[in-house]
Design a protein around this motif. Structure first.
Motif, PDB file in Angstrom:
ATOM      1  N   ALA A  54     -44.348 -52.010 -19.752  1.00 24.87           N
ATOM      2  CA  ALA A  54     -43.923 -52.306 -18.869  1.00 24.87           C
ATOM      3  C   ALA A  54     -42.313 -52.075 -18.078  1.00 24.87           C
ATOM      4  N   THR A  55     -41.532 -52.363 -19.200  1.00 26.35           N
ATOM      5  CA  THR A  55     -40.179 -51.334 -18.599  1.00 26.35           C
ATOM      6  C   THR A  55     -39.795 -50.676 -17.882  1.00 26.35           C
ATOM      7  N   ALA A  56     -40.674 -49.389 -18.005  1.00 22.64           N
ATOM      8  CA  ALA A  56     -40.796 -48.552 -16.652  1.00 22.64           C
ATOM      9  C   ALA A  56     -41.438 -48.669 -16.109  1.00 22.64           C
ATOM     10  N   MET A  57     -43.095 -49.525 -15.362  1.00 18.44           N
ATOM     11  CA  MET A  57     -43.044 -49.777 -14.791  1.00 18.44           C
ATOM     12  C   MET A  57     -42.541 -51.219 -13.361  1.00 18.44           C
ATOM     13  N   GLY A  60     -40.028 -49.232 -12.314  1.00 21.55           N
ATOM     14  CA  GLY A  60     -40.198 -48.118 -10.953  1.00 21.55           C
ATOM     15  C   GLY A  60     -40.611 -48.880  -9.341  1.00 21.55           C
ATOM     16  N   SER A  61     -41.240 -50.274 -10.052  1.00 20.30           N
ATOM     17  CA  SER A  61     -41.693 -51.652  -9.191  1.00 20.30           C
ATOM     18  C   SER A  61     -40.314 -51.441  -8.033  1.00 20.30           C
ATOM     19  N   LEU A  62     -39.103 -51.837  -9.023  1.00 23.93           N
ATOM     20  CA  LEU A  62     -37.955 -51.987  -8.338  1.00 23.93           C
ATOM     21  C   LEU A  62     -37.457 -51.199  -7.959  1.00 23.93           C
ATOM     22  N   LEU A 114     -37.495 -49.466   0.135  1.00 23.75           N
ATOM     23  CA  LEU A 114     -38.376 -50.436   1.165  1.00 23.75           C
ATOM     24  C   LEU A 114     -37.397 -51.508   2.002  1.00 23.75           C
ATOM     25  N   TYR A 115     -36.359 -52.088   1.410  1.00 19.67           N
ATOM     26  CA  TYR A 115     -35.857 -52.474   1.706  1.00 19.67           C
ATOM     27  C   TYR A 115     -34.445 -51.460   2.438  1.00 19.67           C
ATOM     28  N   SER A 116     -34.177 -50.629   1.704  1.00 19.61           N
ATOM     29  CA  SER A 116     -32.818 -50.045   2.655  1.00 19.61           C
ATOM     30  C   SER A 116     -33.213 -49.641   3.513  1.00 19.61           C
ATOM     31  N   THR A 117     -34.461 -49.157   3.813  1.00 23.35           N
ATOM     32  CA  THR A 117     -34.768 -49.171   5.105  1.00 23.35           C
ATOM     33  C   THR A 117     -34.837 -50.074   6.223  1.00 23.35           C
ATOM     34  N   PHE A 118     -35.138 -50.998   5.638  1.00 20.85           N
ATOM     35  CA  PHE A 118     -34.977 -52.229   6.798  1.00 20.85           C
ATOM     36  C   PHE A 118     -34.178 -52.378   7.023  1.00 20.85           C
ATOM     37  N   LEU A 119     -32.855 -51.844   5.826  1.00 19.61           N
ATOM     38  CA  LEU A 119     -31.467 -52.349   6.181  1.00 19.61           C
ATOM     39  C   LEU A 119     -30.660 -51.582   7.626  1.00 19.61           C
ATOM     40  N   ILE A 120     -31.214 -50.040   7.572  1.00 20.30           N
ATOM     41  CA  ILE A 120     -31.236 -49.137   8.688  1.00 20.30           C
ATOM     42  C   ILE A 120     -32.146 -48.869   9.781  1.00 20.30           C
TER      43      ILE A 120
END
Length: 80
Positions: A15-18, A21-23, A29-35
């Motif tokens: 669960a920690t690995a998943m 990875g999801s985070l 994805l968030y960083s692509t919206f920032l740039i």
């Protein structure tokens, strides 16, 4: 591919690995919206071209000819 690549025996570690990875994917994805996500993937250029507008830094100075070199040279002080 029949071979096992990852095998995490503990459900807590799995669960920690998943979660990690999801985070990570959410941060990407968030960083692509920032740039400017849409410019990154070329959508802004397509939409502005379709609308008949010119976009970008050089489009105001550059008409597609070879005078881009003159434009870039004149941007440097004491050259022109």
């Amino acid at each position: 591919m029949p071979a096992v690549v990852w095998n995490i025996g503990s459900p807590l570690f799995a669960a920690t690995a998943m979660t990690g990875g999801s985070l990570g994917w959410l941060i990407v994805l968030y960083s692509t919206f920032l740039i400017s996500h849409f410019e990154l993937f070329g959508l802004t250029q397509v939409i502005t071209r379709f609308a008949g507008r010119r976009a970008g830094f050089l489009s105001e100075q550059f008409d597609g000819g070879l005078d881009i070199f003159a434009t870039l040279d004149c941007a440097i002080p004491n050259v022109c």
